[in-house]
Design a protein around this motif. Structure first.
Motif, PDB file in Angstrom:
ATOM      1  N   GLY A 118       0.879  -1.170   0.020  1.00 45.47           N
ATOM      2  CA  GLY A 118      -0.118   0.168   0.158  1.00 45.47           C
ATOM      3  C   GLY A 118       0.882   1.166  -0.197  1.00 45.47           C
ATOM      4  N   ILE A 119       1.978   1.248   0.788  1.00 50.98           N
ATOM      5  CA  ILE A 119       2.790   2.408   0.862  1.00 50.98           C
ATOM      6  C   ILE A 119       3.332   2.822  -0.498  1.00 50.98           C
ATOM      7  N   ARG A 120       3.793   1.847  -1.337  1.00 50.99           N
ATOM      8  CA  ARG A 120       4.166   2.061  -2.842  1.00 50.99           C
ATOM      9  C   ARG A 120       3.001   2.789  -3.568  1.00 50.99           C
ATOM     10  N   GLY A 121       1.831   2.201  -3.243  1.00 54.03           N
ATOM     11  CA  GLY A 121       0.641   3.127  -4.150  1.00 54.03           C
ATOM     12  C   GLY A 121       0.610   4.444  -3.792  1.00 54.03           C
ATOM     13  N   LEU A 122       0.594   4.558  -2.484  1.00 53.49           N
ATOM     14  CA  LEU A 122       0.452   6.093  -1.891  1.00 53.49           C
ATOM     15  C   LEU A 122       1.548   6.864  -2.351  1.00 53.49           C
ATOM     16  N   THR A 123       2.722   6.294  -2.595  1.00 52.54           N
ATOM     17  CA  THR A 123       4.015   7.138  -2.967  1.00 52.54           C
ATOM     18  C   THR A 123       3.608   7.444  -4.587  1.00 52.54           C
ATOM     19  N   LYS A 124       3.140   6.522  -5.291  1.00 56.19           N
ATOM     20  CA  LYS A 124       2.875   6.891  -6.675  1.00 56.19           C
ATOM     21  C   LYS A 124       1.855   7.869  -6.864  1.00 56.19           C
ATOM     22  N   CYS A 125       0.927   7.782  -5.703  1.00 58.41           N
ATOM     23  CA  CYS A 125      -0.244   8.860  -5.827  1.00 58.41           C
ATOM     24  C   CYS A 125       0.056  10.361  -5.558  1.00 58.41           C
ATOM     25  N   ILE A 126       0.973  10.510  -4.496  1.00 58.58           N
ATOM     26  CA  ILE A 126       1.862  11.587  -4.288  1.00 58.58           C
ATOM     27  C   ILE A 126       2.367  12.239  -5.421  1.00 58.58           C
TER      28      ILE A 126
END
Length: 284
Positions: free
Chosen positions: A185-193
């Motif tokens: 999930g944190i990798r997905g959040l990174t891409k969203c930012i």
């Protein structure tokens, strides 16, 4: 288990990457979560060594005091300030950012704090699953939500959010469903930012293999018991068996990746992942 191979070396100034960057000044602030130990402590010291003012936050007040002491021992060019806070408390998350803003202009956020729990899925406590996600995925989102306006309010909008992922944000092993799902999930959040940052506010994640930290060493007995093997077999076969570089990373080595990612040398690193895994993921 007592083994020099899993004990971190004493952190010294020689271990730290120092780069020239016009934004690495005392007027600019980097928030570092999990700043009381392990990778968080090393990252707080590393960023302060690069001249930044660091707001190190942790629920462990004594641990934060130890980080300040370590920064003084190393002789950092910047400073380490401390903000005691609970990453599971929304009011604390907002307060952490507000207090950090009192030290200067917030430009950087390193989401590093982590937890671990070992159990198969059918026995994994829901409250532990929720806790791991709260600390390692929800808190980084909420902190980013509060930090982004501060970066956007700077004169040039330059800043970065670095998120601690893991090789377990790329692959799954047994008995770590809470940790692994939060790291994916944190990798997905990174891409969203990155998608919303317009290139000046960047984001990146850091994925390492096993690092010499309490989070790693404390899970060795539980993993040994769960799998019915010795603690040495956990280290040599489970943790390092698939890697080509068969030694754990030092916390300072991970901290240096955050320094690189935050610096001007990382300006094309946006939404991507710094995978430092000793060949674990890419060789067989």
């Amino acid at each position: 288990m007592t083994d020099d191979s899993i004990e971190p070396a004493e952190l010294t100034a020689d271990d730290l990457l120092v780069v020239e960057d016009d934004h690495f000044t005392a007027e600019n602030v980097a928030i570092v979560t999990g700043g009381g130990s392990g990778i968080g402590r090393a990252t707080a010291v590393a960023l302060a060594a690069n001249g930044l003012t660091v707001a190190a936050t942790d629920i462990d007040e004594d641990g934060l005091a130890g980080t300040v002491e370590k920064a003084e021992d190393v002789g950092v060019a910047g400073t380490v300030e401390t903000v005691v806070g609970d990453l599971t408390d929304d009011d604390d998350l907002e307060r952490i950012v507000e207090e950090a803003a009192e030290f200067g202009q917030i430009r950087y956020l390193a989401n590093i704090a982590g937890l671990q729990h070992i159990d198969p899925i059918d026995e994994f406590p829901v409250e532990q699953f929720d806790l791991l996600h709260s600390v390692m995925l929800r808190a980084p989102f909420v902190l980013s939500k509060h930090v982004i306006p501060h970066v956007e309010a700077t004169d040039d909008g330059v800043g970065a959010i670095g998120n601690m992922a893991s090789i377990h944000g790329h692959i799954a092993t047994q008995d770590k469903v809470g940790y692994i799902s939060s790291k994916f999930g944190i990798r997905g959040l990174t891409k969203c930012i990155a998608a919303e940052g317009d290139g000046t506010l960047r984001s990146f994640s850091v994925s390492t293999g096993y690092v010499k930290t309490p989070l790693v060493t404390n899970q060795i007995p539980d993993t040994a018991e769960e799998r019915g093997i010795s603690e040495r077999e956990v280290v040599e076969d489970v943790m390092l068996g698939d890697a080509k570089v068969t030694e754990m990373m030092e916390p300072a080595e991970v901290a240096n990746l955050f320094t690189l990612g935050f610096s001007k040398h990382g300006r094309h690193l946006d939404g991507g992942d710094l995978t430092w895994d000793g060949g674990h993921l890419s060789t067989y």
